[in-house]
Design a protein around this motif. Structure first.
Motif, PDB file in Angstrom:
ATOM      1  N   GLU A  24     -41.298 -11.771 -19.894  1.00 31.08           N
ATOM      2  CA  GLU A  24     -40.835 -10.972 -21.029  1.00 31.08           C
ATOM      3  C   GLU A  24     -41.608  -9.655 -21.122  1.00 31.08           C
ATOM      4  N   TYR A  25     -42.911  -9.712 -20.853  1.00 37.90           N
ATOM      5  CA  TYR A  25     -43.707  -8.491 -20.910  1.00 37.90           C
ATOM      6  C   TYR A  25     -43.331  -7.539 -19.787  1.00 37.90           C
ATOM      7  N   SER A  26     -43.017  -8.064 -18.620  1.00 36.00           N
ATOM      8  CA  SER A  26     -42.649  -7.201 -17.494  1.00 36.00           C
ATOM      9  C   SER A  26     -41.330  -6.489 -17.765  1.00 36.00           C
ATOM     10  N   ILE A  27     -40.371  -7.209 -18.324  1.00 33.86           N
ATOM     11  CA  ILE A  27     -39.070  -6.604 -18.616  1.00 33.86           C
ATOM     12  C   ILE A  27     -39.199  -5.556 -19.706  1.00 33.86           C
ATOM     13  N   SER A  28     -39.966  -5.847 -20.753  1.00 38.06           N
ATOM     14  CA  SER A  28     -40.110  -4.873 -21.834  1.00 38.06           C
ATOM     15  C   SER A  28     -40.891  -3.646 -21.365  1.00 38.06           C
ATOM     16  N   ALA A  29     -41.880  -3.832 -20.504  1.00 37.08           N
ATOM     17  CA  ALA A  29     -42.625  -2.686 -19.976  1.00 37.08           C
ATOM     18  C   ALA A  29     -41.729  -1.805 -19.118  1.00 37.08           C
ATOM     19  N   ALA A  30     -40.849  -2.411 -18.334  1.00 37.09           N
ATOM     20  CA  ALA A  30     -39.920  -1.623 -17.509  1.00 37.09           C
ATOM     21  C   ALA A  30     -38.931  -0.862 -18.397  1.00 37.09           C
ATOM     22  N   ALA A  31     -38.460  -1.493 -19.453  1.00 37.26           N
ATOM     23  CA  ALA A  31     -37.517  -0.814 -20.352  1.00 37.26           C
ATOM     24  C   ALA A  31     -38.189   0.362 -21.053  1.00 37.26           C
ATOM     25  N   ILE A  32     -39.416   0.175 -21.494  1.00 37.99           N
ATOM     26  CA  ILE A  32     -40.137   1.271 -22.156  1.00 37.99           C
ATOM     27  C   ILE A  32     -40.385   2.415 -21.178  1.00 37.99           C
ATOM     28  N   ALA A  33     -40.694   2.100 -19.935  1.00 35.99           N
ATOM     29  CA  ALA A  33     -40.919   3.149 -18.934  1.00 35.99           C
ATOM     30  C   ALA A  33     -39.641   3.929 -18.659  1.00 35.99           C
ATOM     31  N   ILE A  34     -38.506   3.243 -18.603  1.00 41.28           N
ATOM     32  CA  ILE A  34     -37.230   3.924 -18.364  1.00 41.28           C
ATOM     33  C   ILE A  34     -36.887   4.842 -19.532  1.00 41.28           C
ATOM     34  N   PHE A  35     -37.093   4.353 -20.768  1.00 44.05           N
ATOM     35  CA  PHE A  35     -36.840   5.206 -21.931  1.00 44.05           C
ATOM     36  C   PHE A  35     -37.776   6.405 -21.941  1.00 44.05           C
ATOM     37  N   SER A  36     -39.017   6.209 -21.554  1.00 44.99           N
ATOM     38  CA  SER A  36     -39.982   7.304 -21.526  1.00 44.99           C
ATOM     39  C   SER A  36     -39.571   8.376 -20.522  1.00 44.99           C
ATOM     40  N   VAL A  37     -39.138   7.957 -19.344  1.00 43.41           N
ATOM     41  CA  VAL A  37     -38.677   8.932 -18.344  1.00 43.41           C
ATOM     42  C   VAL A  37     -37.441   9.662 -18.849  1.00 43.41           C
ATOM     43  N   GLY A  38     -36.547   8.958 -19.516  1.00 49.48           N
ATOM     44  CA  GLY A  38     -35.346   9.592 -20.075  1.00 49.48           C
ATOM     45  C   GLY A  38     -35.688  10.643 -21.116  1.00 49.48           C
ATOM     46  N   PHE A  39     -36.631  10.324 -22.011  1.00 48.77           N
ATOM     47  CA  PHE A  39     -37.041  11.307 -23.015  1.00 48.77           C
ATOM     48  C   PHE A  39     -37.708  12.509 -22.370  1.00 48.77           C
ATOM     49  N   ALA A  40     -38.497  12.287 -21.320  1.00 59.82           N
ATOM     50  CA  ALA A  40     -39.148  13.404 -20.642  1.00 59.82           C
ATOM     51  C   ALA A  40     -38.113  14.300 -19.961  1.00 59.82           C
ATOM     52  N   ILE A  41     -37.101  13.711 -19.375  1.00 62.04           N
ATOM     53  CA  ILE A  41     -36.042  14.508 -18.736  1.00 62.04           C
ATOM     54  C   ILE A  41     -35.279  15.320 -19.783  1.00 62.04           C
TER      55      ILE A  41
END
Length: 70
Positions: A24-41
């Motif tokens: 669960e922690y791995s999936i949530s960390a990956a989702a947060i990283a994807i959202f972070s990259v999206g906001f940066a773009i």
């Protein structure tokens, strides 16, 4: 063996702690990283549009996108 380690306490029984990854922690960390990259773009797009077309009002949303990415 790297899958477990033993913790010895003098005079007591030894306990074995299993080291497992929590999915669960791995999936949530990956989702947060994807959202972070999206906001940066999206922040980068706002900055580039602001500098090219002299639209200063796009800098405020860009700063919010970078803040959310952090």
């Amino acid at each position: 063996n790297c899958s477990y380690f033993k913790h010895f306490t003098p005079g007591e029984t030894s306990e074995i702690f299993e080291v497992t990854t929590q999915k669960e922690y791995s999936i949530s960390a990956a989702a947060i990283a994807i959202f972070s990259v999206g906001f940066a773009i999206m922040g980068t797009i706002c900055v580039l549009l602001s500098f090219r077309k002299k639209r200063d009002y796009l800098l405020k949303p860009a700063s919010m996108f970078y803040t959310f990415a952090g």
